[in-house]
Every structure is written in structure tokens, then in C-alpha cells.
Design a protein around this motif. Sequence first.
Motif, PDB file in Angstrom:
ATOM      1  N   SER A  38     -38.847 -16.418  -7.718  1.00 34.22           N
ATOM      2  CA  SER A  38     -39.760 -15.494  -7.039  1.00 34.22           C
ATOM      3  C   SER A  38     -40.786 -14.925  -8.021  1.00 34.22           C
ATOM      4  O   SER A  38     -41.894 -14.565  -7.621  1.00 34.22           O
ATOM      5  CB  SER A  38     -38.988 -14.377  -6.338  1.00 34.22           C
ATOM      6  N   CYS A 128     -44.935  -9.947  -2.474  1.00 33.30           N
ATOM      7  CA  CYS A 128     -43.703 -10.666  -2.834  1.00 33.30           C
ATOM      8  C   CYS A 128     -42.436  -9.838  -2.715  1.00 33.30           C
ATOM      9  O   CYS A 128     -41.353 -10.336  -3.028  1.00 33.30           O
ATOM     10  CB  CYS A 128     -43.832 -11.246  -4.230  1.00 33.30           C
ATOM     11  N   ILE A 129     -42.562  -8.603  -2.295  1.00 36.43           N
ATOM     12  CA  ILE A 129     -41.359  -7.849  -1.962  1.00 36.43           C
ATOM     13  C   ILE A 129     -41.398  -7.522  -0.466  1.00 36.43           C
ATOM     14  O   ILE A 129     -40.555  -7.994   0.290  1.00 36.43           O
ATOM     15  CB  ILE A 129     -41.191  -6.590  -2.840  1.00 36.43           C
ATOM     16  N   TYR A 133     -39.461 -10.045   1.906  1.00 38.61           N
ATOM     17  CA  TYR A 133     -38.236  -9.497   2.491  1.00 38.61           C
ATOM     18  C   TYR A 133     -38.305  -9.485   4.016  1.00 38.61           C
ATOM     19  O   TYR A 133     -37.279  -9.653   4.676  1.00 38.61           O
ATOM     20  CB  TYR A 133     -37.980  -8.085   1.964  1.00 38.61           C
ATOM     21  N   ASP A 162     -36.754  -7.459  -8.540  1.00 40.03           N
ATOM     22  CA  ASP A 162     -38.070  -7.865  -8.047  1.00 40.03           C
ATOM     23  C   ASP A 162     -39.175  -6.919  -8.504  1.00 40.03           C
ATOM     24  O   ASP A 162     -40.307  -7.341  -8.714  1.00 40.03           O
ATOM     25  CB  ASP A 162     -38.054  -8.001  -6.522  1.00 40.03           C
ATOM     26  N   LYS A 165     -39.909  -8.092 -11.914  1.00 37.53           N
ATOM     27  CA  LYS A 165     -40.702  -9.316 -11.818  1.00 37.53           C
ATOM     28  C   LYS A 165     -42.148  -9.004 -11.460  1.00 37.53           C
ATOM     29  O   LYS A 165     -43.073  -9.624 -11.991  1.00 37.53           O
ATOM     30  CB  LYS A 165     -40.105 -10.267 -10.769  1.00 37.53           C
TER      31      LYS A 165
END
Length: 189
Positions: A38, A128-129, A133, A162, A165
Amino acid sequence: MSTRDLVLTALFAAIIVALGLLPPITLGFIPVPITAQSLGVMMAGVVLGARRGALAVVIVLLLVAFGQPVLSGGRGGLAIFASPSAGFLFGWIFAAFVTGYLSERLVNHQQSGLVQGVSFFLAAVIGCIAVLYAFGITYLATAGGMGFQKAFVGSMAFIPGDVIKAFVAALLGRAVMVGYPLLPARLSR
């Protein structure tokens, strides 16, 4: 699409695959492993933008569909798309797109380094979260048979990693912006 775009897209697909060499971490209470891939999706969005970032993810998913063991833990094949983590895999496409789209809109060369870094971080967190999700938890709850509450609560274990990241992706996005900007130029309004 130019040759440069194709090369950059393939490069980021390779980065996502390379991050799959790191072994997955299974939690036991949720059937989705923690992986470094990810981070590659986030980096593709912040560095390449919406279209090229999403295309890099599509390339990786095509490799998976053709049976290549490019996912963390050496996984690959069509059966992956019926597993409980399939929602997260499909969500990668939209996550990279939204991250890239927001990066293209929020970041420009006239901003200070701090503003650029924070903007890249926000783009990665939202794309991306939040977006990832939404896909992953919904699929896990419905197709995985876990129920929404259990899937949501179980997925919260991924948030701290995350966020780290997203911070790393923001740093990379800022570094690339300084040295060799790859985000598509915004049109003047």
C-alpha cells in the motif's frame, strides 16, 4: 500516452511488486494481512498523479490475475480476487487515482516545502486510507461475511502503519517535486 509516461507507470508497478517481497504480517483476528504494497500505491499517486498512478496499480493487478506471485507472500492468481482482501486490492486503483488527483490539485511549485509535504500527506491519507478502507471494509463485511462492525474495528489495526506510510509517501513526493517533478502540470485558471 508518451513513452515517458509508460516507463514511469511500469517503474511504479515494479516498485509496488518489489514491496511485495516483504513478507505479510497476519493479525489473526482479520483475514487481511498488513503489507508494504500500500506504500507503493501511495507513492504512485503522489509522484505520478491520478491517471498514471492508477494505471501502475492496474498493471500490478493484471499480473496478479495472470497468476504471477507478485503480492506479498508470493500470492497471485484469480483466486485472490475472491479472497477477503479483494476489496482492498480493487480499492488500490481508486486509492491511487484519488491520491494522485488530490496531489495534482493541492501541490504546486510555488508552495513552500512544508505546504507541499502536508498536501502530499493529506492526499495520501484521504486517497489511500479513507478511500481504500471504504472499498476494503465494505467488501470484507459483505463478501467476507464478517459484518460491517467487525470488519471496521478489525481494519482499524492498519491505521497507525498506514499513517506512517502516508508520511513516507509525502516525503518522497516532496523530494521528487524538488528534484524532478513528475506530477502533471495544473492548467491555469
